[in-house]
Write an enzyme that holds these catalytic residues in place. Structure first.
Site, PDB file in Angstrom:
ATOM      1  N   ASP A 194       0.868  -1.171   0.000  1.00 32.35           N
ATOM      2  CA  ASP A 194       0.000   0.000   0.000  1.00 32.35           C
ATOM      3  C   ASP A 194       0.912   1.231   0.000  1.00 32.35           C
ATOM      4  O   ASP A 194       2.123   1.139   0.208  1.00 32.35           O
ATOM      5  CB  ASP A 194      -0.982  -0.011   1.183  1.00 32.35           C
ATOM      6  CG  ASP A 194      -2.193   0.892   0.910  1.00 32.35           C
ATOM      7  OD1 ASP A 194      -2.108   1.735  -0.005  1.00 32.35           O
ATOM      8  OD2 ASP A 194      -3.216   0.755   1.600  1.00 32.35           O
TER       9      ASP A 194
HETATM   10  C1  BGC Z   1      -5.025   3.246  -0.054  1.00 30.62           C
HETATM   11  C2  BGC Z   1      -5.121   2.329  -1.245  1.00 30.62           C
HETATM   12  C3  BGC Z   1      -4.909   3.116  -2.510  1.00 30.62           C
HETATM   13  C4  BGC Z   1      -3.577   3.814  -2.436  1.00 30.62           C
HETATM   14  C5  BGC Z   1      -3.244   4.626  -3.663  1.00 30.62           C
HETATM   15  C6  BGC Z   1      -3.766   4.090  -0.073  1.00 30.62           C
HETATM   16  O1  BGC Z   1      -3.813   5.055   0.912  1.00 30.62           O
HETATM   17  O2  BGC Z   1      -5.075   2.499   1.134  1.00 30.62           O
HETATM   18  O3  BGC Z   1      -6.348   1.692  -1.260  1.00 30.62           O
HETATM   19  O4  BGC Z   1      -4.977   2.284  -3.636  1.00 30.62           O
HETATM   20  O5  BGC Z   1      -3.593   4.695  -1.326  1.00 30.62           O
HETATM   21  O6  BGC Z   1      -4.030   5.743  -3.752  1.00 30.62           O
END
Ligand code: BGC
Length: 697
Positions: free
Chosen positions: A269
């Site tokens: 993530d």
């Molecule tokens: C989120 C993800 C997301 C990523 C990119 C993160 O903060 O948890 O779900 O895909 O950001 O934006």
């Protein structure tokens, strides 16, 4: 060394200042891909390999991106790798999901995941995935950061709306369908692996989960996406039993990669999901996003010091190349038109999903549909607000969106008056209209990424509005907007009709109007249980640093405790009525590797055509371990004309009845009696029942 210098040493410095023309691989067979990777790997230096294992920051992306976007929009990919032009290694280019693509572009905004979960319609969800996959590719990206398949452990989880619900079987079926749809065009990325269901301390908290709960409750839906050949999986921010989830060797290397035999890649993530390069690389985390905090110099040093074998780096690169070559061929951009993005066809799908996702929870005296209503009072600020859901990473910016008030105002022959919050005006309008619709619920301030809900109730002002409206006009319907369960103490009994619209997407207002006026018959079912009060549940530990996950949640929890919910899992009404009958099993006994067929007749005994979601549950009689009272094992949506009967068939595999035996570290199908239930919801009184036995091999 700064990132640019690192890129330069890695031999791809030109890419940082000029726009690379990517040379894409041909569409290859699996064997050809493996052979191609085998020829490329030896030509890569360690620095180059490591440069493929991390993303580059957005501002750098702007400088290096090749684009393919509409003029003036920049290149706002959510994540981006550098690629290696001389070897024809494409860049990974990600855009966010899951309720639509990205947030810089005018893309189709679908109802949120939870709403789509309520359709219980995997064929429809596959179409949604295909549209998002198409739009992702038309925008020049090759990976969509969706679906979100985290299980709703507690209704106050801030990101509940992004996921499909609380039940692992249902989550897996819906997530796999979406994955298949997306992957008609680009790589999908089921997220967030695993045990990720708290926002307030999401990067710090440690999910302490025992092996059985992990295997039975938190992982099967990920495995279904793996079986659907998901190209990638995103690891979550939280820790699991100590290490960060993506650095947990047991979760990533042992289960996901080895046990499930998955050949995709794990992406972290976005910042905050890693804290140790060595641990991550050895656990099998393949790609760090959005930039190299750990998979740059730190990883290089770990390899140099022998803490991470080169084989681990090779494996990560191999996994990414495999998926890139599978998806990104020479024709990647061809035939994809940005004109189709959020165009008529895609918007029509968003509307169809909205129609099928809304759940009629109450309809005393058949207040709905509002037939014959010529004057309507619409109350509540949320009626007017463009309320598409969270404004975190799942934000979507559609070209237009239709709030409920707007759609009602546009309905021919209907005179609409409106009041936001004034109770005096609300009362007067409700009194002087044929009917009143009150729109209440939540918005992005109440629930969203990075913040959990503070409670399960709606605001006191909204409750007053409902009471005022219902007191002034008996033909009163409440439309509830939320991404998760809401408790309704003090107001449900006051209102005769209640329609749960979730966050219904850019076409949401139109779908609400069609349902309120009976042009569409509601058919959504709850993918989560609605408790009577928060006290019926265990404590939501969103401020804790260590949270124990054990046993059951959701309907499994309430049923186990013998507590009656406000609305059961799987519940949803219609303007017609259905009758279930003739529950049949093709045999009363099967072996541990066996399969049996179940069928049940569903008849539309009302006067309107409709769609019904038939559900199959199994209970475990005399199990030697603690099991839920019953669990969802199948569901099927059927369309029925008035008077029509259809026989719904379910396959039941004995292996799907297994529990995870921690003593033997294996799945075990018990040779016991099983209770079988079929019907319109999980409520006991609604279900037909029978039983069968598992014995022998
Ligand atoms: C989120 C993800 C997301 C990523 C990119 C993160 O903060 O948890 O779900 O895909 O950001 O934006």
């Amino acid at each position: 060394m700064d990132r640019r210098d690192f890129i330069k040493t890695a031999g791809v410095g030109v890419a940082a200042v000029s726009i690379p023309k990517m040379i894409f691989a041909a569409a290859l067979t699996g064997d050809e891909i493996e052979r191609k990777i085998a020829t490329i790997l030896p030509q890569l230096s360690l620095d180059e390999k490591i440069s493929l294992m991390n993303g580059v920051l957005r501002h750098t992306v702007k400088e290096i991106a090749s684009g393919g976007l509409r003029p003036g929009q920049g290149h706002g990919f959510t994540g981006y790798t550098i690629g290696i032009e001389r070897l024809g290694i494409p860049q990974i280019k990600c855009l966010d999901g899951p309720r639509g693509v990205g947030f810089l572009y005018k893309t189709t905004c679908f109802p949120v995941g939870m709403a789509r979960g309520a359709t219980f319609d995997p064929a429809l969800e596959q179409k949604v995935g295909a549209v998002m996959g198409y739009e992702t590719r038309a925008l020049g990206a090759n990976m969509l950061l969706a679906p979100c398949i985290n299980l709703l452990w507690h209704p106050r989880w801030g990101r509940a709306q992004e996921s499909y619900g609380e039940d692992t079987h249902h989550l897996g079926v819906m997530g796999a369908a979406f994955t298949r749809g997306v992957q008609q065009h680009v790589m999908a990325c089921p997220k967030h692996y695993a045990v990720n269901n708290i926002e307030d301390r999401r990067t710090e908290m440690d999910a302490l989960v025992d092996e059985r709960t992990l295997r039975e409750i938190f992982l099967p839906h990920f495995q279904k996406c793996v079986e659907a050949k998901a190209a990638s999986i995103m690891s979550s921010y939280n820790h699991v039993n100590g290490p960060k989830a993506g650095q947990n060797k047991h979760l990533v290397r042992e289960i996901l990669k080895n046990e499930w035999g998955w050949d995709g890649f794990v992406v972290s993530d976005w910042g905050g999901a890693m804290d140790d390069a060595t641990q991550a690389a050895n656990a099998g985390l393949d790609l760090e996003m959005p930039q190299a905090k750990f998979y740059g110099e730190k990883l290089k040093a770990a390899v140099d010091q022998g803490k991470v074998p080169v084989a681990a780096v090779d494996e990560a690169v191999t996994r990414m190349l495999r998926q890139l070559f599978r998806f990104v061929g020479p024709d990647f951009g061809k035939g994809y038109s940005q004109k189709k993005i959020a165009g008529t066809e895609h918007a029509a799908l968003a509307k169809e999903v909205a129609r099928k996702s809304m759940v009629l929870l109450k309809n005393d005296g058949n207040v709905l549909p509002l037939s014959g209503v010529k004057t309507l009072a619409v109350l509540g600020r949320l009626a007017k607000e463009p309320n598409l859901g969270d404004r975190g990473s799942s934000t979507v910016t559609p070209p237009y969106n239709v709030p409920i008030l707007k759609a009602l105002r546009e309905k021919p022959g209907l005179k609409v008056t409106y009041s936001g919050a004034s109770l005096v005006r609300a009362k007067a309008l409700a009194k002087n209209s044929d009917a009143v619709v009150v729109v209440v619920g939540l918005n992005y301030k109440d629930e969203g990424e990075g913040h959990d809900r503070k409670s399960m109730v709606i605001s006191p002002a909204q409750i007053k509005l409902i009471k005022t409206a219902a007191g002034a006009n008996k033909k009163c319907a409440v439309v509830l907007i939320a991404g998760s369960a809401v408790t309704m103490e003090g107001w449900l009994e006051k209102t005769p009709a209640l329609l749960l619209a979730w966050y219904p997407g850019m076409e949401g207002g139109n779908a609400v109007t069609e349902i309120l006026f009976g042009e569409v018959n509601p058919s959504g079912k709850l993918p989560i249980v609605f408790p009577k009060s928060e006290d019926q549940l265990f404590k939501f530990e969103n401020k804790a640093l260590k949270v124990e996950y054990k046993g059951f949640h959701g309907y499994r929890w309430l049923e186990g405790k013998g507590l009656e919910p406000l609305f059961p899992f799987g519940f949803g009404m219609s303007y017609t009525q259905y009758k279930y009958g003739n529950l049949k099993l093709n045999k009363k006994s099967m072996g541990k590797n066996g399969r049996l067929e179940v069928s049940v007749d569903v008849t539309n005994i009302g006067k309107l055509a409709g769609e019904e979601v038939a559900q199959l549950y199994v209970g475990y009689k005399g199990s030697k371990v603690e099991r839920p009272v019953k669990e969802l094992k199948g569901f099927s949506r059927v369309a029925l004309e008035p008077g029509q009967t259809k026989t719904v068939k379910f396959d039941l595999n004995a292996k799907d009845l297994a529990y995870y035996n921690t003593a033997t570290s294996a799945w075990e199908v018990e040779e016991i009696d099983y209770a079988l239930f079929a019907g319109p919801s999980s409520r006991k009184e609604d279900l037909l029942s029978d039983s069968f036995k598992v014995s022998g091999a």
